[in-house]
Design a protein around this motif. Structure first.
Motif, PDB file in Angstrom:
ATOM      1  N   ALA A   1      -0.358  -1.164 -11.086  1.00  0.00           N
ATOM      2  CA  ALA A   1       0.463  -0.731 -10.059  1.00  0.00           C
ATOM      3  C   ALA A   1      -0.189   0.584  -9.378  1.00  0.00           C
ATOM      4  CB  ALA A   1       1.660  -0.342 -10.649  1.00  0.00           C
ATOM      5  N   ARG A   2      -0.980   1.377  -9.936  1.00  0.00           N
ATOM      6  CA  ARG A   2      -1.594   2.447  -9.413  1.00  0.00           C
ATOM      7  C   ARG A   2      -2.629   2.054  -8.502  1.00  0.00           C
ATOM      8  NH1 ARG A   2      -2.856   7.561 -12.839  1.00  0.00           N
ATOM      9  NH2 ARG A   2      -0.946   8.087 -12.232  1.00  0.00           N
ATOM     10  N   ARG A   3      -3.612   1.309  -8.924  1.00  0.00           N
ATOM     11  CA  ARG A   3      -4.651   0.792  -7.997  1.00  0.00           C
ATOM     12  C   ARG A   3      -3.993  -0.062  -6.958  1.00  0.00           C
ATOM     13  NH1 ARG A   3      -7.639  -1.891 -12.859  1.00  0.00           N
ATOM     14  NH2 ARG A   3      -7.000  -0.339 -14.097  1.00  0.00           N
ATOM     15  N   ALA A   4      -3.212  -0.893  -7.062  1.00  0.00           N
ATOM     16  CA  ALA A   4      -2.537  -1.776  -5.936  1.00  0.00           C
ATOM     17  C   ALA A   4      -1.797  -0.769  -4.892  1.00  0.00           C
ATOM     18  CB  ALA A   4      -1.453  -2.523  -6.596  1.00  0.00           C
ATOM     19  N   ALA A   5      -1.193   0.423  -5.418  1.00  0.00           N
ATOM     20  CA  ALA A   5      -0.477   1.222  -4.615  1.00  0.00           C
ATOM     21  C   ALA A   5      -1.851   2.011  -3.409  1.00  0.00           C
ATOM     22  CB  ALA A   5       0.247   2.409  -5.148  1.00  0.00           C
ATOM     23  N   GLY A   6      -2.897   2.423  -4.252  1.00  0.00           N
ATOM     24  CA  GLY A   6      -3.890   2.920  -3.575  1.00  0.00           C
ATOM     25  C   GLY A   6      -4.365   1.964  -2.327  1.00  0.00           C
TER      26      GLY A   6
END
Length: 76
Positions: A67-72
């Motif tokens: 999720a964190r990478r996708a949000a970035g």
């Protein structure tokens, strides 16, 4: 010999140091490919559940990992 072919051969080496280094390199490659394809799926509108089913994990597990990478990338 291609890098992939060499890694596959090294992974079955009788020398544990060679085999373990190859396993680590293959694991790193698999992680990068997973991240790339999860991003691809999210960019195409896939839900976390759909991605989780394909990866054979729970929705929570795939969301926590990516999720964190996708949000970035603008994918969450």
């Amino acid at each position: 010999m291609s890098e992939t072919t060499r890694l596959a051969a090294d992974a079955s080496s009788g020398d544990p140091a060679t085999g373990l280094r190859a396993v680590r390199a293959l694991r790193d490659l698999a992680d990068r490919l997973e991240d790339l394809q999860v991003g691809n799926a999210r960019n195409k509108g896939w839900s976390w559940h759909e991605i989780a089913v394909c990866l054979g994990v729970t929705r929570q597990a795939v969301h926590k990992k990516h999720a964190r990478r996708a949000a970035g990338r603008g994918g969450d």
